[in-house]
Design a protein around this motif. Sequence first.
Motif, PDB file in Angstrom:
ATOM      1  N   ARG A  10       0.863  -1.186   0.000  1.00 22.03           N
ATOM      2  CA  ARG A  10       0.000   0.000   0.000  1.00 22.03           C
ATOM      3  C   ARG A  10       0.894   1.229   0.000  1.00 22.03           C
ATOM      4  N   VAL A  11       0.671   2.106  -0.968  1.00 16.36           N
ATOM      5  CA  VAL A  11       1.424   3.358  -1.054  1.00 16.36           C
ATOM      6  C   VAL A  11       0.444   4.491  -1.356  1.00 16.36           C
ATOM      7  N   GLU A  12       0.865   5.692  -1.041  1.00  9.33           N
ATOM      8  CA  GLU A  12       0.024   6.856  -1.325  1.00  9.33           C
ATOM      9  C   GLU A  12      -0.136   6.987  -2.844  1.00  9.33           C
ATOM     10  N   PRO A  13      -1.352   7.259  -3.306  1.00  2.99           N
ATOM     11  CA  PRO A  13      -1.593   7.340  -4.745  1.00  2.99           C
ATOM     12  C   PRO A  13      -0.682   8.332  -5.471  1.00  2.99           C
ATOM     13  N   GLU A  14      -0.408   9.475  -4.834  1.00  2.00           N
ATOM     14  CA  GLU A  14       0.434  10.487  -5.486  1.00  2.00           C
ATOM     15  C   GLU A  14       1.857   9.966  -5.690  1.00  2.00           C
ATOM     16  N   ILE A  15       2.381   9.273  -4.689  1.00  3.56           N
ATOM     17  CA  ILE A  15       3.733   8.719  -4.797  1.00  3.56           C
ATOM     18  C   ILE A  15       3.776   7.664  -5.897  1.00  3.56           C
ATOM     19  N   LYS A  16       2.759   6.822  -5.941  1.00  3.23           N
ATOM     20  CA  LYS A  16       2.697   5.779  -6.982  1.00  3.23           C
ATOM     21  C   LYS A  16       2.683   6.418  -8.367  1.00  3.23           C
ATOM     22  N   GLU A  17       1.864   7.448  -8.544  1.00  2.26           N
ATOM     23  CA  GLU A  17       1.779   8.114  -9.849  1.00  2.26           C
ATOM     24  C   GLU A  17       3.097   8.767 -10.235  1.00  2.26           C
ATOM     25  N   GLN A  18       3.735   9.429  -9.261  1.00  7.48           N
ATOM     26  CA  GLN A  18       5.017  10.082  -9.543  1.00  7.48           C
ATOM     27  C   GLN A  18       6.083   9.041  -9.895  1.00  7.48           C
ATOM     28  N   ALA A  19       6.108   7.942  -9.150  1.00  5.35           N
ATOM     29  CA  ALA A  19       7.085   6.884  -9.430  1.00  5.35           C
ATOM     30  C   ALA A  19       6.824   6.268 -10.797  1.00  5.35           C
ATOM     31  N   GLU A  20       5.559   6.013 -11.108  1.00  7.95           N
ATOM     32  CA  GLU A  20       5.231   5.451 -12.425  1.00  7.95           C
ATOM     33  C   GLU A  20       5.675   6.378 -13.543  1.00  7.95           C
ATOM     34  N   SER A  21       5.512   7.673 -13.346  1.00 12.72           N
ATOM     35  CA  SER A  21       5.928   8.640 -14.359  1.00 12.72           C
ATOM     36  C   SER A  21       7.431   8.550 -14.606  1.00 12.72           C
ATOM     37  N   VAL A  22       8.204   8.523 -13.537  1.00 13.29           N
ATOM     38  CA  VAL A  22       9.663   8.423 -13.669  1.00 13.29           C
ATOM     39  C   VAL A  22      10.042   7.093 -14.304  1.00 13.29           C
ATOM     40  N   LEU A  23       9.459   6.008 -13.817  1.00 12.20           N
ATOM     41  CA  LEU A  23       9.791   4.687 -14.353  1.00 12.20           C
ATOM     42  C   LEU A  23       9.403   4.560 -15.821  1.00 12.20           C
ATOM     43  N   ASN A  24       8.274   5.149 -16.216  1.00 10.57           N
ATOM     44  CA  ASN A  24       7.875   5.128 -17.626  1.00 10.57           C
ATOM     45  C   ASN A  24       8.912   5.834 -18.495  1.00 10.57           C
TER      46      ASN A  24
END
Length: 74
Positions: A10-24
Motif C-alpha cells: 500500500r502506497v500513497e496514490p500520489e507517490i505511486k503516480e510520480q514513481a510510475e511517471s519516472v519509471l515510464n
Amino acid sequence: MARTSNVFARVEPEIKEQAESVLNQLGIPMSNAVSMFLRQVVIQRGIPFEMKLPAKRPLVMGELTKEELDTKDV
C-alpha cells in the motif's frame, strides 16, 4: 521463465503516480523496479540506500527559553 510470487504494498496514490511517471520515462515497469529493489536488499543485506534520522533533534520543552516558546517557528 522463472516462477514469480506476488507482492502487495500500500502506497500513497500520489507517490505511486510520480514513481510510475519516472519509471515510464526510464522504460522500466513498476514490477521490474520492485524486483530490482528487492535484489539489492539481498545483495547488500539491507536497505540499499542510506537511512538517517533528521538533522534536527526533538524539542525538549524544559530546555526552551520563553522567547523560543513564544515563536511559531520552534
